[in-house]
Write a protein that holds these residues in place. Structure first.
Motif, PDB file in Angstrom:
ATOM      1  N   ASP A 127     -51.797  18.098  10.995  1.00 39.71           N
ATOM      2  CA  ASP A 127     -50.917  17.242  10.201  1.00 39.71           C
ATOM      3  C   ASP A 127     -51.330  17.191   8.742  1.00 39.71           C
ATOM      4  O   ASP A 127     -50.485  17.288   7.838  1.00 39.71           O
ATOM      5  N   TRP A 128     -52.638  17.029   8.491  1.00 38.13           N
ATOM      6  CA  TRP A 128     -53.077  16.806   7.116  1.00 38.13           C
ATOM      7  C   TRP A 128     -52.890  18.028   6.239  1.00 38.13           C
ATOM      8  O   TRP A 128     -52.740  17.898   5.024  1.00 38.13           O
ATOM      9  N   HIS A 129     -52.878  19.213   6.838  1.00 36.86           N
ATOM     10  CA  HIS A 129     -52.570  20.407   6.053  1.00 36.86           C
ATOM     11  C   HIS A 129     -51.135  20.329   5.521  1.00 36.86           C
ATOM     12  O   HIS A 129     -50.866  20.651   4.356  1.00 36.86           O
ATOM     13  N   TYR A 131     -49.365  17.573   5.181  1.00 32.51           N
ATOM     14  CA  TYR A 131     -49.258  16.451   4.248  1.00 32.51           C
ATOM     15  C   TYR A 131     -49.705  16.874   2.844  1.00 32.51           C
ATOM     16  O   TYR A 131     -49.075  16.502   1.845  1.00 32.51           O
TER      17      TYR A 131
END
Length: 326
Positions: A127-129, A131
């Motif tokens: 997810d953070w990639h 985001y």
């Protein structure tokens, strides 16, 4: 030596170094380790590496692709990612020149590589990639660096509004496909992470262009899946499906040649081609969908039971084409 050539060499070397860092991001994301600590080490024997073991490409060649300590083979991924990043950074510089666009293009490209590689290696999208990529896109368009659209709204640049709409549209289209797959086919026709990737790309390219990128991604995905699926059928001796598949391709080719060189204008022939294609197409789609995982757990635990080709790399590839050709 010409200044532009010197700067191009500098950009390429910078890309090699960033690529080395991206390797760390990719592998440590998959191993759930910090990208800061501990220091670089051999993934096999866990021995900390010396600084000269981390020189992009050169160290791999000097070590002949083996660890200096345990002599186990080093993954070819390391120099490939380094060279790819260097090449893409240089390409961005050649396209945009000395401009803020080049810096953002490099940020986009870095995240493209990370997202695609984790999806290829482990069928995982973090997810953070996504985001981070979405934030890059929103900031880029908030200041209108990409000049997606001219003029202003009451508060924001129109490019920023287009960026937000692109995020919602990209994620929304893939989410609808995901939902329809469960509703009608009782299986995962697309991954959950692809929703985030499409949304992040929409934030970068805006609502008008994300549809072109999604269309391009589906074309790329089909081009990848068809030969892989045919190989799988042949390997498993599944001639009951292989023969109709080849027949469908053959009929499509014959139809294309007919309409290009020998169109007689006879409706019965035209409708005949369409009817045969629909029958074969329905049968093939039904059989292909039967190979898809029924849920996320099945997709993760039984990768060999389904025709699993991650869609994330196709999305990234389509975005790359659009970035450099638009």
């Amino acid at each position: 030596m010409d200044f532009e050539i010197v700067l191009g060499i500098f950009v390429f070397i910078t890309g090699l170094c960033i690529g080395s860092f991206l390797n760390v991001v990719i592998l440590r994301a998959l191993s759930e380790e910090s990208i800061v600590f501990p220091a670089s080490k051999c993934p096999k024997c866990q021995t900390p590496l010396k600084w000269w073991h981390n020189i992009p490409v050169i160290s791999y060649i000097g070590l002949r692709g083996k660890c200096a300590f345990c002599h186990e083979k080093i993954s070819i991924q390391y120099p490939i990612i380094e060279l790819l990043t260097g090449y893409l950074f240089l390409s961005a510089y050649m396209k945009f020149g000395i401009d803020i666009k080049t810096i953002f293009a490099m940020c986009f490209l870095s995240m493209f590589i990370v997202i695609a590689m984790t999806d290829i290696k482990e069928h995982v999208c973090f997810d953070w990639h996504c985001y981070i990529l979405a934030i890059f896109g929103l900031v880029y368009n908030f200041f209108n660096f990409g000049e997606l659209y001219t003029g202003h709204t009451f508060i924001f640049y129109t490019s920023f509004v287009a960026s937000i709409l692109g995020l919602l549209l990209g994620a929304g289209v893939i989410a609808i496909i995901f939902g329809l797959g469960y509703l009608f086919f009782k299986g995962m026709v697309i991954g959950v992470g692809d929703i985030l990737i499409a949304g992040a790309l929409g934030a970068c390219f805006g609502y008008k262009y994300i549809l072109l990128i999604l269309l391009g991604a589906f074309v790329i995905q089909v081009a990848i899946i068809v030969p892989l699926f045919l190989h799988k059928l042949y390997k498993k001796k599944n001639f009951k499906l292989l023969v109709p598949f080849l027949a469908f391709i053959g009929i499509s080719v014959i139809e294309a040649l007919y309409f290009k060189y020998l169109d007689l204008g006879i409706m019965a022939i035209n409708w005949g081609f369409a009817f045969v294609q629909i029958i074969f197409g329905y049968y093939l789609v039904k059989q292909i969908l039967a190979t898809l995982p029924k849920n996320i757990d099945e997709a993760q635990n039984n990768p060999d039971d389904a025709m699993r080709v991650p869609f994330g790399p196709a999305l990234v590839a389509s975005a790359l084409v659009f970035l450099f050709l638009h």
